[in-house]
Design an enzyme around this catalytic site. Structure first.
Site, PDB file in Angstrom:
ATOM      1  N   ARG A 115      -2.018   6.842   0.480  1.00 27.34           N
ATOM      2  CA  ARG A 115      -2.472   7.021  -0.904  1.00 27.34           C
ATOM      3  C   ARG A 115      -3.965   6.704  -1.018  1.00 27.34           C
ATOM      4  O   ARG A 115      -4.684   7.353  -1.780  1.00 27.34           O
ATOM      5  CB  ARG A 115      -1.649   6.166  -1.869  1.00 27.34           C
ATOM      6  CG  ARG A 115      -1.987   6.417  -3.331  1.00 27.34           C
ATOM      7  CD  ARG A 115      -0.941   5.854  -4.284  1.00 27.34           C
ATOM      8  NE  ARG A 115       0.225   6.715  -4.435  1.00 27.34           N
ATOM      9  CZ  ARG A 115       0.329   7.714  -5.313  1.00 27.34           C
ATOM     10  NH1 ARG A 115      -0.665   7.970  -6.143  1.00 27.34           N
ATOM     11  NH2 ARG A 115       1.405   8.459  -5.384  1.00 27.34           N
ATOM     12  N   GLU A 137       0.510   2.931 -13.264  1.00 26.43           N
ATOM     13  CA  GLU A 137      -0.529   2.451 -12.348  1.00 26.43           C
ATOM     14  C   GLU A 137      -1.968   2.802 -12.748  1.00 26.43           C
ATOM     15  O   GLU A 137      -2.862   1.960 -12.642  1.00 26.43           O
ATOM     16  CB  GLU A 137      -0.263   2.989 -10.926  1.00 26.43           C
ATOM     17  CG  GLU A 137       0.963   2.398 -10.273  1.00 26.43           C
ATOM     18  CD  GLU A 137       1.304   3.119  -8.987  1.00 26.43           C
ATOM     19  OE1 GLU A 137       0.996   2.589  -7.926  1.00 26.43           O
ATOM     20  OE2 GLU A 137       1.881   4.233  -9.061  1.00 26.43           O
TER      21      GLU A 137
END
Lengths: 478, 780
Positions: free
Chosen positions: B308, B721
């Protein structure tokens, strides 16, 4: 009342007995006591050291005016006997008779004030005490009140909003309606001192100064506490069994305040939150220090005497007290003596106090109108943090703008609170000019050999210590 | 729908009635479990003797690795994490023995009676040491587009440098906890504070040597997760389960705060090296990143996290030529794990540093450089891994936020303030976030639901997601109620339970509502279809006139089911349900969802890993005391894209909370280990998360309007997030204030977190440099 305490919980007087068969010891915390009951599990342990506020409960106490005064406290650091003669209020007690939410609870619901909810009961209790104070707090005061409650989800904004909405009234609620009855209940609890002996521990809570001094003489090894916000950590974090404790929190003589034109005398047992009110106007640097002193729940139990008595090298109060030229009154059965704050600490957690003595009060001389005193605290986080470096400076200039007297006290720079004597000597008699101050900054270095630790490197401490002198100059050179 | 209703547990939260693991009613046979952990960062276990501990008062069991009936493993992806250390230990805090006793005090007393001998071995405790020892956890990975060497070689300007970003502790308020209750034979019920109940179930079954059918994991609510309970909630569950099996009694473990901090993993520390080539206008021409992360002692999710990071090192910017190399390093520290942003924040901090340096180098406002490099709407809109940035809101958000935050005027005011003040400096910065939504491990993008309607017309919804404060259950409740056209109080969302919905993915990657919401919607659609058929038949039977109601004519609205063409044909929802039961039609249905349109080639690093992107931006202004390093956050304006928000109250809370968490990571939250590998910051005494006094004095959060998201339920967009990374605006604003000390002529030293120490030391260097510069003519 031996081996037994009494307090009000859930609207009635509850007695807790200690002894070999008891589930509890005198150093059982109120948190653990509550969580052992079937219906008081709203109170949470978040850290067991008074740094998160998830365990916040409210303690109601009789005032001289026969009213109940409500204080938010950390139940994780409160020993059970400290509840004696008081009312314990938990989050479970807040709902109304028909199950309706208390105004602070409803405001939190409306404002999306809870996410995971684990810190919420503590926040509710902090706001409940604020509600009962009927103080119409500003946003900043609300934030200050909530600084002792960590929340990892909300970012706090909704909490401030809920508090502003709920805590703007006169504090009227179901507790107000029930107050007279609670006052009667509290009055029904015998007010003599208590003396608990339970297995390996003895815990005394004398109700008078004389009784306390007698005990001190008898038990030279006893740990003396008032709010116990420092000592409690030995129980909650180190799992120590403390064999002998003398708890001074019930001694009225230690809570006296006297004021005259020359000095303010504050009883060593006056709680920090009370001290803040007393010193607000006349001792601004002292007040400024107390604003950065722990957080509300700790200030509501911690005392000035306790803070200086522990002689922590990073204690917040001592540097300021030295700068103000304060002195401490120490009493024992043999007599009374006065020790200047500057001479009180003798080393790492070592003080002038003899084991048979008690700090009974702190005398703060009123500075002259010309005297400039400032307090600075360098800490990673502004609130509820321990100083990496702290400093309290006092300056008297003569009519010619020269330094007549200067006191430069630092915390966090040595194993105890310490003055920068060389720098003081250098600056005395010199004009209060930047070039001398800059020269003096270098001398600060010579007076200290700070260490690197978890709170900061030695280099950081050195730079901050030097800079604080310049900062002081920048604030006082006009 | 799209309403600001309170959290489904709000009333339970404020009354203290909400139950967490430690609050569950206990039986008289309940035992308390305790974990005895390694005091060495790296050591061989030579011998141990548990006899005395086993005989200690109140002690019922003391277990070592030898007592594990099943597989001694709890690694979630790679099997490199023993449940209890057997031959050796690889970090301080690693579980070695387990104790069950009547009380915690008895456990602690027994622990002192365990005699264990270790031979300490050399430990690797920093990224530098790991790199020097070539202690790679796995092969390096690379993603690239274009020819970076050519781009850098031909660029008018090239800068390079490195950035360190620190670890961080999740600091969920509820520490890791689990309660295991034995059933018949191999059966066990595990009450866990886990973001991933299915994985907890799997690992408990494996360590016990039983099958998944025998283990039920239930999660009512989590007292904060933030990624810290995505894998590491499994550990306490496995430990409790072992003690439960050994004693036949219910066993509860709740880690003490310090132990939680010592034993569990943190956000990965990163050391990022970068090299950037750019033109006179500040357009990026090529960027090279070398990402190094500290995985700790085991794999956990470290590769997914690094992946990520690789996907997000572009943040919001189009870089024509890019080369990302990523290395995951093994150290003798607790295995680092998921934490809100999952590698994204670390990578974005590096990219924002690149942009900031370019701006300073060119003497331009950093916001201008940011805007110049945003992904385009029609061109320059493909990421370095080949995904098109669709529904790009960067330009809209930028334009609106620059205006609403009065950026230009405040920039001028900041400059004037700084010119007039020697000891105080202000800083201002805007930073964007573009965050890809989906698990990059593609098969995890699936969700299930089970919806039951009872004869009284109430609805119980089960789904695979866990409620950890983010308001997932509230949104699910809204979705089910909206679909059924009933009031919200008829719907309850059940505790997440592996026996209701199996094989679920963790509640992570910001996908909770998107995926579980769709699964619930599908289940409800099945039920509606069945109900409509019955109701239509009922209407037609009751009134056999020429009018005919088909099931498709039935509308569900305001607690009533009616024929949309003949609204006089109507029946109350609660009234209709018994009619369905009488007709012997099932009122229980499952729903399933798999995220469409995603997929990518892991080996080539190309494809469409994300369903969509989330966007947001923040402008922060700070005041720095240059004599102490103290920082005051004056104002933060956030404009965030939550699509057509399902619940603006909850989403605003997620944005504010995420931003403040990011603020903590960027400023006061500093993890320190000593030279032996002991965590020095193991309690809130030394580890400082933000308080109510640390939030912006002026805090303005707005949701982007007219922002329907075509790729998620009801046009909504996840929040979760992404706002965490908006904390970087504060970090950049602080750097701007530091930089003002040298009038923005020198690149300041900087790191993350920007503690008061980092700030002051950086300022001191600038001051000394200025003094040297000022005195140079004298020497010359």
């Amino acid at each position: 009342m031996k081996n037994c305490i009494a307090f009000v919980l859930d609207g009635k007087v509850v007695e807790v007995a200690f002894g070999t068969t008891s589930l509890f010891t005198p150093t059982t915390t109120v948190l653990n006591y509550l969580r052992g009951l079937p219906h008081h599990r709203g109170v949470k342990e978040g850290c067991a050291e008074g740094d998160c506020g998830a365990c916040t409960v409210v303690v109601g106490e009789l005032t001289a005016a026969k009213k109940v005064e409500y204080r938010a406290v950390n139940s994780c650091m409160l020993f059970l006997p400290m509840l004696h003669g008081k009312q314990l209020i938990t989050v479970e007690n807040l709902k109304g008779p028909a199950g309706e939410l208390h105004p602070v609870q409803q405001a939190l619901v409306n404002a999306h004030g809870s996410q995971c909810g684990y810190c919420t009961p503590g926040i509710v209790m902090t706001l409940f005490a604020l509600y009962k104070s009927a103080s119409k707090p500003s946003r900043e005061e609300i934030a200050d009140t909530l600084a002792g409650n960590l929340c990892r989800c909300t970012g706090y904004r909704p909490l401030l909003e809920a508090a502003a909405e709920a805590c703007s009234g006169d504090g009227r609620d179901e507790f107000a309606k029930d107050e007279a009855r609670v006052v009667d209940l509290l009055n029904s609890i015998p007010c003599e001192g208590i003396s608990i002996s339970s297995g390996e521990q003895c815990y005394d809570q004398p109700a008078s100064l004389n009784a306390c001094l007698a005990l001190l003489e008898k038990r030279p090894d006893a740990i003396v506490v008032n709010g116990a916000t420092d000592v409690a950590l030995r129980v909650t974090k180190e799992f120590e069994v403390l064999p002998q404790i003398i708890d001074c929190s019930r001694i009225d003589e230690l809570r006296e305040v006297a004021s005259d034109s020359g000095a303010l005398t504050i009883g060593a047992g006056v709680r920090v939150s009370e001290v803040m009110k007393i010193v607000r106007h006349d001792f601004p640097a002292f007040h400024q220090m107390l604003e950065l002193f722990a957080a509300g729940q700790i200030r509501n139990v911690a005392t000035l005497g306790g803070n200086v008595g522990t002689a922590s090298p990073v204690g917040d109060a001592l540097p300021v007290l030295i700068a103000y030229g304060a002195s401490f009154i120490l009493r024992s059965r043999k007599g009374t003596r006065t020790v200047r704050a500057a001479e009180f600490v003798r080393g790492y957690r070592k003080t002038e106090r003899r084991t048979d003595e008690l700090i009974t009060s702190i005398v703060l001389p009123r500075p002259s109108a010309r005297t400039k005193i400032r307090f600075y605290k360098v800490s990673k986080r502004r609130n509820l943090d321990i100083a990496t470096v702290s400093a309290a400076f006092k300056l008297d200039l003569d009519r010619g703008g020269r330094v007549d007297d200067i006191v430069l006290v630092y915390g966090g720079m040595a194993d105890c609170t310490k003055r920068s004597v060389t720098t003081e000597g250098f600056l005395k008699g010199k004009p209060w000019d930047r070039r001398y101050v800059e020269e003096a900054q270098r001398l600060v270095d010579n007076d200290f050999s700070p260490i690197s630790d978890v709170r900061g490197s030695a280099e950081f401490r050195r730079i901050a210590a030097r800079n604080l002198l310049l900062k002081f100059w920048s604030e006082t050179n006009v | 729908m799209h309403q600001q209703i309170p959290h489904e547990s709000a009333a339970l939260h404020v009354t203290g009635e909400a139950l967490y693991i430690d609050d569950l009613p206990s039986s008289p046979s309940l035992l308390i479990g305790r974990v005895v952990y390694s005091p060495y960062a790296h050591a061989r276990i030579v011998s141990y003797d548990l006899t005395k501990a086993r005989e200690a008062p109140g002690v019922v069991a003391v277990l070592s690795a030898k007592d594990i009936p099943g597989h001694n493993q709890m690694g979630p992806v790679v099997k490199d994490e023993p449940c209890l250390a057997a031959e050796g230990v690889t970090f301080i805090g690693q579980a070695v023995f387990l104790i069950a006793a009547r009380t915690d005090a008895q456990c602690r007393a027994a622990e002192k009676l365990i005699d264990v001998k270790y031979v300490p071995l050399e430990a690797i405790l920093t990224l530098e040491e790991a790199i020097a020892a070539n202690n790679l956890l796995g092969p390096p990975r690379r993603m690239q587009r274009g020819d970076v060497e050519v781009a850098l070689g031909s660029a008018p300007h090239v800068l390079k440098g490195e950035l360190r970003t620190g670890a961080a502790e999740h600091w969920y308020l509820e520490t890791q906890a689990a309660l295991c209750v034995p059933g018949e034979g191999p059966e066990m019920t595990v009450y866990s504070s886990s973001q991933n109940p299915s994985e907890t179930q799997k690992l408990v079954a494996e360590v016990l040597g039983v099958k998944k059918k025998d283990v039920v994991v239930e999660v009512r609510r989590i007292g904060g997760g933030f990624g810290g309970k995505e894998t590491q909630g499994n550990h306490v569950a496995c430990w409790s389960a072992l003690l439960c099996r050994a004693t036949g009694c219910p066993v509860k473990i709740r880690l003490f705060r310090d132990e939680d901090m010592i034993m569990t993993g943190k956000r990965h520390r990163f050391l990022t090296r970068y090299e950037v080539g750019f033109d006179d206008q500040g357009k990026l021409l090529g960027v090279k990143f070398e990402l190094n992360s500290d995985a700790g002692a085991a794999t956990d999710l470290s590769f997914a996290i690094m992946e990520r990071a690789m996907f997000h090192c572009d943040n919001a910017y189009y870089v024509p030529a890019i080369d990302v190399t990523a290395r995951v390093w093994r150290t003798n520290l607790p295995s680092n794990t998921a934490f809100r942003g999952f590698g994204g924040p670390q990578a974005m901090a590096a990219m924002e540093t690149v942009i900031d340096r370019v701006a300073r180098y060119l003497h331009k406002d950093a916001a201008e450089i940011r805007q110049a490099n945003f992904y385009g709407l029609e061109q320059d809109n493909v990421t370095h891994y080949g995904q098109v940035v669709e529904n790009n809101r960067l330009h809209t958000i930028f334009d609106q936020l620059m205006k609403s935050s009065e950026y230009a005027a405040r920039r001028k005011a900041v400059q004037e303030f700084n010119a007039a003040n020697e000891f105080w400096k202000k800083g201002l910065a805007l930073t964007p976030v573009k965050f890809g939504i989906s698990f990059t491990t593609s098969h995890l993008n699936q969700a299930g639901a089970l919806v039951n309607i009872y004869s009284d017309g109430t609805v119980l919804v089960n789904h695979g997601g866990t409620e950890m404060g983010q308001g997932l259950h509230t949104k699910i409740q809204q979705i089910a109620a909206t679909e059924l056209g009933i009031s919200i109080d008829r719907v309850r969302v059940n505790a997440t339970n592996t026996s209701k919905v199996p094989n679920t993915s963790p509640t992570a990657a910001s996908t909770g509502t998107d995926m579980n919401g769709m699964a619930v919607k599908h289940a409800v659609e099945t039920l509606k279809d069945r109900i409509a058929e019955c109701v239509a038949a009922l209407f037609n039977e009751r009134d056999p006139s020429a009018v005919h109601t088909a099931k498709g004519d039935c509308c569900f609205e305001s607690d009533v089911i009616f024929d949309s063409r003949h609204p006089e044909r109507r029946i109350g929802f609660a009234e209709a349900i018994p009619q369905v039961i009488v007709r012997r039609v099932s009122l229980s249905a499952t729903g399933f969802y798999r995220t469409p349109g995603i997929g990518w080639d892991k080996t080539k690093g190309v494809g469409t890993p994300f369903r969509y992107y989330a966007f947001g931006m923040a402008v922060s202004e700070v005041l720095v005391d240059t004599l102490t390093g103290a920082m005051t956050l004056l104002r933060t304006d956030i404009l965030h894209d939550a699509g057509d928000s399902i619940n603006p109250g909850i989403d605003t809370g997620q944005i504010e909370g995420g931003y403040i968490q990011g603020l903590g990571w960027c400023t006061t939250e500093e993890i320190k280990w000593d030279s032996a590998g002991n965590l020095m910051t193991h309690s809130p005494d030394t580890y400082k998360i933000p308080t109510a006094k640390d939030i912006p004095i002026d805090f303005r959060v707005t949701l982007l309007e007219q922002a329907t998201n075509p790729n998620a339920i009801y046009g909504s967009k996840t929040v979760a997030e992404p706002p965490f990374m908006l904390g970087l605006s504060t970090w950049m604003a602080i750097k701007d204030a530091i930089s003002a000390v040298a009038n923005h002529t020198v690149e300041p030293e900087y790191a993350l977190p920007a503690t008061n120490e980092v700030i002051l030391l950086s300022i001191e260097k600038l001051r000394n440099m200025m003094k040297v510069n000022a005195s140079e003519p004298v020497h010359a």
